[in-house]
Design an enzyme around this catalytic site. Structure first.
Site, PDB file in Angstrom:
ATOM      1  N   HIS A 305      39.788  36.841  41.259  1.00 52.04           N
ATOM      2  CA  HIS A 305      39.758  35.569  40.523  1.00 52.04           C
ATOM      3  C   HIS A 305      38.411  35.435  39.836  1.00 52.04           C
ATOM      4  O   HIS A 305      37.392  35.862  40.381  1.00 52.04           O
ATOM      5  CB  HIS A 305      39.943  34.388  41.495  1.00 52.04           C
ATOM      6  CG  HIS A 305      40.381  33.129  40.824  1.00 52.04           C
ATOM      7  ND1 HIS A 305      39.510  32.300  40.185  1.00 52.04           N
ATOM      8  CD2 HIS A 305      41.614  32.604  40.665  1.00 52.04           C
ATOM      9  CE1 HIS A 305      40.181  31.275  39.685  1.00 52.04           C
ATOM     10  NE2 HIS A 305      41.459  31.434  39.949  1.00 52.04           N
ATOM     11  N   ASP A 362      48.661  33.312  43.308  1.00 51.22           N
ATOM     12  CA  ASP A 362      49.898  34.027  42.932  1.00 51.22           C
ATOM     13  C   ASP A 362      50.356  35.023  43.978  1.00 51.22           C
ATOM     14  O   ASP A 362      51.446  35.589  43.856  1.00 51.22           O
ATOM     15  CB  ASP A 362      49.669  34.755  41.597  1.00 51.22           C
ATOM     16  CG  ASP A 362      49.507  33.759  40.458  1.00 51.22           C
ATOM     17  OD1 ASP A 362      48.537  33.863  39.700  1.00 51.22           O
ATOM     18  OD2 ASP A 362      50.358  32.838  40.365  1.00 51.22           O
TER      19      ASP A 362
HETATM   20  C1  SDX Z   1      45.475  32.667  38.030  1.00 58.30           C
HETATM   21  O1  SDX Z   1      41.304  30.827  36.196  1.00 58.30           O
HETATM   22  C2  SDX Z   1      42.132  30.252  36.984  1.00 58.30           C
HETATM   23  O2  SDX Z   1      41.853  29.213  37.565  1.00 58.30           O
HETATM   24  C3  SDX Z   1      43.492  30.902  37.078  1.00 58.30           C
HETATM   25  C4  SDX Z   1      44.438  30.367  38.147  1.00 58.30           C
HETATM   26  C5  SDX Z   1      44.880  28.945  37.864  1.00 58.30           C
HETATM   27  O3  SDX Z   1      45.218  28.232  38.814  1.00 58.30           O
HETATM   28  O4  SDX Z   1      44.988  28.590  36.661  1.00 58.30           O
HETATM   29  O5  SDX Z   1      43.790  30.409  39.403  1.00 58.30           O
HETATM   30  C6  SDX Z   1      45.710  31.203  38.233  1.00 58.30           C
HETATM   31  O6  SDX Z   1      45.555  33.138  36.939  1.00 58.30           O
HETATM   32  C7  SDX Z   1      45.102  33.508  39.220  1.00 58.30           C
HETATM   33  C8  SDX Z   1      44.806  34.988  38.827  1.00 58.30           C
HETATM   34  C9  SDX Z   1      46.149  35.715  38.731  1.00 58.30           C
HETATM   35  N1  SDX Z   1      45.914  37.126  38.209  1.00 58.30           N
HETATM   36  C10 SDX Z   1      46.060  38.187  38.985  1.00 58.30           C
HETATM   37  O7  SDX Z   1      46.299  38.145  40.195  1.00 58.30           O
HETATM   38  C11 SDX Z   1      45.919  39.512  38.243  1.00 58.30           C
HETATM   39  C12 SDX Z   1      45.058  40.487  39.055  1.00 58.30           C
HETATM   40  N2  SDX Z   1      43.664  40.016  39.027  1.00 58.30           N
HETATM   41  C13 SDX Z   1      42.792  40.530  38.035  1.00 58.30           C
HETATM   42  O8  SDX Z   1      43.341  41.041  36.886  1.00 58.30           O
HETATM   43  C14 SDX Z   1      41.468  39.787  37.915  1.00 58.30           C
HETATM   44  O9  SDX Z   1      40.991  39.627  39.185  1.00 58.30           O
HETATM   45  C15 SDX Z   1      41.448  38.454  37.195  1.00 58.30           C
HETATM   46  C16 SDX Z   1      42.079  38.548  35.845  1.00 58.30           C
HETATM   47  C17 SDX Z   1      42.144  37.402  38.000  1.00 58.30           C
HETATM   48  C18 SDX Z   1      39.990  38.057  37.037  1.00 58.30           C
HETATM   49  O10 SDX Z   1      39.432  38.932  36.148  1.00 58.30           O
HETATM   50  P1  SDX Z   1      37.857  38.950  35.855  1.00 58.30           P
HETATM   51  O11 SDX Z   1      37.185  37.734  36.384  1.00 58.30           O
HETATM   52  O12 SDX Z   1      37.674  39.274  34.412  1.00 58.30           O
HETATM   53  O13 SDX Z   1      37.344  40.090  36.770  1.00 58.30           O
HETATM   54  P2  SDX Z   1      37.200  41.621  36.331  1.00 58.30           P
HETATM   55  O14 SDX Z   1      38.483  42.084  35.725  1.00 58.30           O
HETATM   56  O15 SDX Z   1      35.940  41.776  35.550  1.00 58.30           O
HETATM   57  O16 SDX Z   1      37.050  42.326  37.758  1.00 58.30           O
HETATM   58  C19 SDX Z   1      35.784  42.494  38.370  1.00 58.30           C
HETATM   59  C20 SDX Z   1      35.916  43.835  39.103  1.00 58.30           C
HETATM   60  C21 SDX Z   1      36.326  44.977  38.204  1.00 58.30           C
HETATM   61  O17 SDX Z   1      35.866  46.159  38.794  1.00 58.30           O
HETATM   62  P3  SDX Z   1      34.385  46.778  38.342  1.00 58.30           P
HETATM   63  O18 SDX Z   1      34.364  46.769  36.816  1.00 58.30           O
HETATM   64  O19 SDX Z   1      33.370  45.842  38.937  1.00 58.30           O
HETATM   65  O20 SDX Z   1      34.349  48.144  38.919  1.00 58.30           O
HETATM   66  O21 SDX Z   1      36.970  43.722  40.103  1.00 58.30           O
HETATM   67  C22 SDX Z   1      38.004  44.631  39.778  1.00 58.30           C
HETATM   68  C23 SDX Z   1      37.838  45.006  38.334  1.00 58.30           C
HETATM   69  O22 SDX Z   1      38.374  46.283  38.093  1.00 58.30           O
HETATM   70  N3  SDX Z   1      39.264  43.926  40.018  1.00 58.30           N
HETATM   71  C24 SDX Z   1      40.346  44.451  40.577  1.00 58.30           C
HETATM   72  C25 SDX Z   1      41.283  43.400  40.641  1.00 58.30           C
HETATM   73  N4  SDX Z   1      40.761  42.297  40.116  1.00 58.30           N
HETATM   74  C26 SDX Z   1      39.521  42.630  39.721  1.00 58.30           C
HETATM   75  N5  SDX Z   1      40.602  45.696  41.053  1.00 58.30           N
HETATM   76  C27 SDX Z   1      41.832  45.889  41.581  1.00 58.30           C
HETATM   77  N6  SDX Z   1      42.809  44.919  41.688  1.00 58.30           N
HETATM   78  C28 SDX Z   1      42.548  43.686  41.218  1.00 58.30           C
HETATM   79  N7  SDX Z   1      43.490  42.745  41.319  1.00 58.30           N
END
Ligand code: SDX
Length: 427
Positions: A305, A362
């Site tokens: 998140h 989720d």
């Molecule tokens: C919602 O914003 C809100 O409030 C949203 C929400 C709401 O109520 O409205 O809470 C609802 O959208 C919840 C999120 C649902 N999405 C998912 O579950 C999809 C999976 N999660 C990711 O795609 C990600 O965690 C996000 C999109 C939620 C957040 O993305 P960010 O903040 O841009 O984080 P990032 O992609 O930069 O990740 C940071 C690191 C990265 O690795 P490094 O570059 O540091 O090596 O964490 C890793 C990412 O690769 N990472 C994951 C991961 N999520 C982040 N690695 C594996 N699996 C994951 N799920």
């Protein structure tokens, strides 16, 4: 809070610092470009507050969420969805009289125009429900041309009640068309969640009484999704609203943003991920390994998140609720066990611990939606129904603020320098 001082070259600029209710602080950079010729660069806006807000507060480090100051755990325990919808929009918990009047005003708008059937019947049977919902909400604006002025509080108020009242009916009717069953009309003797369940799952040939356990679970899911600060879809609603577009168009923009698998679409993606792992007999260790592999596009959906660097409090509540609902319905869903195992392994893996990746809202919601009987591609539509009062409140807060200006971010241009046109025969 002391001001910030920015030194750039031989210049120095004092920037005021604003403080929030819980001590969070923000540097006001509104003079930055005029004084120093600089703009800020913040990809994904993770360090940027677009404005001041009073609707919900998220403490990402502690894993806390409150709506208008009330902790989500207490609202989840005690409040109905319409009570929360009132709180988010008007800022205070309603008195019994206010709540009854609000519920009555919503009940009076649950019917939709008969000709909306032509809209639902224009879509292919396999159309994604989020595409249909965004179209239907946009279409609502065409029925109420006299109540579209975003600066007219009365127009916005009646449009908000219509949106909250009619969306479950539109969702249920588009579902009934998809499964070739008769449309079920709202039955206003039921509460909000029960009315929706009846429109979704009853058929004229048989008596249908909504299961109170299921209605209670659906009410909880709607409450938990009701608002969440400046998330992607709420920001989309505010951005479109800032141009003085009407509330239906702004909410439709939010629906499209929510549909993305990184946002609300994740609840469907979580279930598809769990089903895929279960059907292929993939171990959770393998799934976690793939999620860590930068060369593998696989992500652990429902994890991570932008704001929560701790357990999402909504996931904590839903994890417990999943147990209760499945037990009450006598459902033994192997995907719930798989989700728990996945969570356990991930939360003990350095990659996830270092990055503070925890289950978000989720991760468990889809298991409950599935137990209730919703198809997976409707899960995000259910998220949208829950988020409606939040989107509406964000829209109202923005448009009620006289300081609001149209959103128009800058960019740092890194494209080609100025050059002359080359005639076609010389290229
Ligand atoms: C919602 O914003 C809100 O409030 C949203 C929400 C709401 O109520 O409205 O809470 C609802 O959208 C919840 C999120 C649902 N999405 C998912 O579950 C999809 C999976 N999660 C990711 O795609 C990600 O965690 C996000 C999109 C939620 C957040 O993305 P960010 O903040 O841009 O984080 P990032 O992609 O930069 O990740 C940071 C690191 C990265 O690795 P490094 O570059 O540091 O090596 O964490 C890793 C990412 O690769 N990472 C994951 C991961 N999520 C982040 N690695 C594996 N699996 C994951 N799920």
């Amino acid at each position: 809070m002391p001001d910030a001082v920015l030194r750039y070259g031989d210049k120095e600029l004092t920037l005021p610092v604003h403080t929030g209710t819980h001590g969070d602080a923000a540097i006001d950079i509104s003079k930055l470009r005029a004084e120093l010729g600089l703009v800020t660069l913040d990809s994904g806006l993770g360090n940027t507050a677009e404005g001041e807000g009073s609707i919900s507060f998220i403490d990402g480090e502690a894993g806390l969420l409150s709506y208008r100051g009330y902790p989500i755990e207490q609202l989840a325990e005690h409040a109905s969805f319409l009570e929360v919808a009132y709180l988010l929009q008007y800022g205070e918990l309603p008195t019994p009289t206010e709540l009854e009047a609000y519920e009555e005003s919503v009940r009076r708008h649950t019917l939709i125009r008969e000709d909306m059937k032509h809209l639902f019947e224009a879509f292919p049977h396999n159309a994604h429900p989020m595409q249909i919902l965004a179209s239907a909400v946009s279409a609502l604006a065409t029925y109420y041309p006299d109540a579209l002025n975003p600066l007219d509080e009365e127009a916005v108020d009646i449009s908000a009640r219509r949106l909250i009242a009619k969306t479950p009916t539109m969702v249920a009717w588009s579902y009934k068309y998809r499964v070739s069953q008769p449309y079920i009309y709202p039955d206003n003797t039921h509460d909000y969640a029960s009315n929706f369940l009846k429109m979704m799952f009853s058929v004229p040939a048989e008596e249908y009484t909504p299961d109170p356990v299921v209605a209670k679970a659906l009410n909880l899911l709607l409450v938990l999704h009701a608002d969440h600060g400046q998330n992607c879809s709420s920001s989309a609603v505010r951005l479109v609203g800032s141009s003085h577009s009407n509330i239906f168009s702004s909410v439709a923009a939010g629906i499209h943003a929510l549909a993305g698998p990184l946002h609300g679409g994740a609840n469907q993606a979580v279930l598809e991920m769990l089903e895929d792992l279960h059907q292929n007999g993939t171990s959770v260790e393998t799934a976690v390994k793939r999620a860590k592999d930068k060369n593998d596009p696989f992500r652990l959906m429902g994890f991570g998140h932008r704001v929560y660097k701790n357990f999402d409090p909504r996931a904590r509540i839903l994890k417990k609720q999943a147990d209760e609902v499945l037990d009450a319905l006598g459902i033994d869903d192997p995907l719930l066990d798989l989700a728990r195992e996945l969570e356990e392994v991930a939360l003990n893996d350095d990659y996830f611990v270092e990055r503070k990746l925890y289950p978000n809202v989720d991760f468990y919601s889809g298991i409950i939606y599935r137990a209730i009987g919703f198809p997976a591609d409707m899960f995000t539509v259910l998220f949208a129904i829950g988020r409606l009062p939040g989107w509406i409140s964000q829209f109202r807060e923005l448009l009620a603020d006289p300081a609001t200006r149209i959103f128009r971010p800058r960019q740092l241009y890194v494209g080609p320098a100025t050059r002359d046109y080359v005639p076609l025969d010389q290229r």
